[in-house]
Design a protein around this motif. Structure first.
Motif, PDB file in Angstrom:
ATOM      1  N   LYS A 104      12.831  10.519  47.869  1.00  0.00           N
ATOM      2  CA  LYS A 104      12.005  11.282  46.917  1.00  0.00           C
ATOM      3  C   LYS A 104      12.006  10.956  45.407  1.00  0.00           C
ATOM      4  CE  LYS A 104      13.266  15.173  48.469  1.00  0.00           C
ATOM      5  NZ  LYS A 104      14.573  14.913  49.307  1.00  0.00           N
ATOM      6  N   SER A 105      13.311  11.158  45.289  1.00  0.00           N
ATOM      7  CA  SER A 105      13.573  11.224  43.602  1.00  0.00           C
ATOM      8  C   SER A 105      13.402   9.662  43.099  1.00  0.00           C
ATOM      9  CB  SER A 105      15.396  11.618  43.329  1.00  0.00           C
ATOM     10  OG  SER A 105      15.272  12.874  44.048  1.00  0.00           O
ATOM     11  N   HIS A 106      13.802   8.813  43.883  1.00  0.00           N
ATOM     12  CA  HIS A 106      13.737   7.321  43.253  1.00  0.00           C
ATOM     13  C   HIS A 106      12.364   6.815  43.218  1.00  0.00           C
ATOM     14  CE1 HIS A 106      17.749   5.664  43.846  1.00  0.00           C
ATOM     15  NE2 HIS A 106      17.805   6.673  44.763  1.00  0.00           N
ATOM     16  N   ILE A 107      11.317   7.238  44.241  1.00  0.00           N
ATOM     17  CA  ILE A 107      10.083   6.995  44.019  1.00  0.00           C
ATOM     18  C   ILE A 107       9.441   7.563  42.827  1.00  0.00           C
ATOM     19  CG2 ILE A 107       8.986   8.661  45.550  1.00  0.00           C
ATOM     20  CD1 ILE A 107       7.902   5.197  45.030  1.00  0.00           C
ATOM     21  N   VAL A 108       9.727   8.943  42.782  1.00  0.00           N
ATOM     22  CA  VAL A 108       9.156   9.810  41.241  1.00  0.00           C
ATOM     23  C   VAL A 108       9.779   8.903  40.043  1.00  0.00           C
ATOM     24  CG1 VAL A 108       8.775  12.038  40.101  1.00  0.00           C
ATOM     25  CG2 VAL A 108       8.862  11.764  42.747  1.00  0.00           C
ATOM     26  N   ALA A 109      10.937   8.891  40.156  1.00  0.00           N
ATOM     27  CA  ALA A 109      11.478   8.304  38.984  1.00  0.00           C
ATOM     28  C   ALA A 109      10.808   6.897  38.587  1.00  0.00           C
ATOM     29  CB  ALA A 109      12.868   7.742  38.927  1.00  0.00           C
ATOM     30  N   ARG A 110      10.446   6.079  39.673  1.00  0.00           N
ATOM     31  CA  ARG A 110       9.919   4.877  39.527  1.00  0.00           C
ATOM     32  C   ARG A 110       8.565   4.749  38.861  1.00  0.00           C
ATOM     33  NH1 ARG A 110      12.413   0.554  43.733  1.00  0.00           N
ATOM     34  NH2 ARG A 110      14.328   1.383  43.458  1.00  0.00           N
ATOM     35  N   LYS A 111       7.875   5.952  39.506  1.00  0.00           N
ATOM     36  CA  LYS A 111       6.261   6.373  39.122  1.00  0.00           C
ATOM     37  C   LYS A 111       6.387   6.522  37.531  1.00  0.00           C
ATOM     38  CE  LYS A 111       2.666   9.145  39.818  1.00  0.00           C
ATOM     39  NZ  LYS A 111       2.104  10.520  40.631  1.00  0.00           N
ATOM     40  N   ILE A 112       7.174   7.431  37.299  1.00  0.00           N
ATOM     41  CA  ILE A 112       7.161   7.930  35.870  1.00  0.00           C
ATOM     42  C   ILE A 112       7.332   6.669  34.938  1.00  0.00           C
ATOM     43  CG2 ILE A 112       8.731   8.941  34.167  1.00  0.00           C
ATOM     44  CD1 ILE A 112       8.632  11.295  36.271  1.00  0.00           C
ATOM     45  N   LEU A 113       8.338   5.738  35.320  1.00  0.00           N
ATOM     46  CA  LEU A 113       8.551   4.718  34.528  1.00  0.00           C
ATOM     47  C   LEU A 113       7.418   3.805  34.379  1.00  0.00           C
ATOM     48  CD1 LEU A 113      12.511   4.118  35.082  1.00  0.00           C
ATOM     49  CD2 LEU A 113      11.295   4.587  32.775  1.00  0.00           C
ATOM     50  N   TYR A 114       6.873   3.401  35.579  1.00  0.00           N
ATOM     51  CA  TYR A 114       5.740   2.607  35.608  1.00  0.00           C
ATOM     52  C   TYR A 114       4.479   3.158  34.704  1.00  0.00           C
ATOM     53  CZ  TYR A 114       1.900   0.127  37.841  1.00  0.00           C
ATOM     54  OH  TYR A 114       0.792  -0.860  37.743  1.00  0.00           O
ATOM     55  N   ARG A 115       4.282   4.524  34.994  1.00  0.00           N
ATOM     56  CA  ARG A 115       3.301   5.073  33.929  1.00  0.00           C
ATOM     57  C   ARG A 115       3.699   4.880  32.579  1.00  0.00           C
ATOM     58  NH1 ARG A 115       1.469  10.987  35.150  1.00  0.00           N
ATOM     59  NH2 ARG A 115      -0.045  10.284  33.790  1.00  0.00           N
ATOM     60  N   LEU A 116       4.851   5.082  32.066  1.00  0.00           N
ATOM     61  CA  LEU A 116       5.282   4.888  30.757  1.00  0.00           C
ATOM     62  C   LEU A 116       4.850   3.357  30.283  1.00  0.00           C
ATOM     63  CD1 LEU A 116       8.122   6.972  29.836  1.00  0.00           C
ATOM     64  CD2 LEU A 116       7.957   4.890  28.620  1.00  0.00           C
TER      65      LEU A 116
END
Length: 166
Positions: free
Chosen positions: A1-13
């Protein structure tokens, strides 16, 4: 869960041009931030070979994407009053959300205000602890309009080995 959300945030950034993001990543207790989500986000930035693109402030627990000035702020909810001065939050990630009270969540929801030319959202990641918890009532029993829930189990976790899954 945490890995995918962290990656999503960075991707959006990295990819949402024309938007200056202010992501807020929280846990209930501030001292748990550095060893968990702050380290996770830093490690992903490093793995992606993007360390030179970011200013990482270990003291303030902030990460700024140099090309756009977008930032990721990390905070605990030890003192919800501190959050009242944070402006321009574009999205929030609540890690281990079952640690939060419903009042904590409502205070966070108030931080998402104003026009930001982007999707504003709150993401909760957690392992269920009780069928009486406020999260179940608010998001699963009678979900708020526009709520998306994704149910996963340890079997969906790409970061654990096959032996653990047995």
């Amino acid at each position: 869960k945490s890995h995918i959300v962290a990656r999503k945030i960075l991707y959006r950034l990295l990819k949402e041009e024309g938007t200056r993001h202010n992501f807020l990543i929280i846990r209930k207790v501030d001292r748990t931030i550095k060893r968990s989500v702050f380290t996770l986000v830093r490690n992903i930035i490093s793995r992606w070979g993007l360390t030179s693109e970011f200013d990482i402030n270990l003291t303030d627990k902030t990460i700024i994407y140099k090309p756009t000035g977008s930032q990721i702020m990390f905070s605990g909810l030890d003192d919800v009053e501190k959050l009242k001065s944070i402006e321009g939050v574009t999205s929030i990630w609540c890690e281990e959300a079952t640690e939060l009270t419903q009042e904590d969540f409502e205070q966070l929801d108030l931080r998402l205000r104003g026009e930001h030319n982007c999707l504003k959202q709150i993401t909760l990641t957690f392992n269920p602890i009780s069928d009486q918890h406020w999260i179940k009532k608010v998001f699963f029993d009678d979900p708020i309009e526009g709520t998306f829930t994704l149910h996963t189990t340890y079997l969906d976790n790409a970061f654990i080995d096959d032996e653990y899954k047995m």
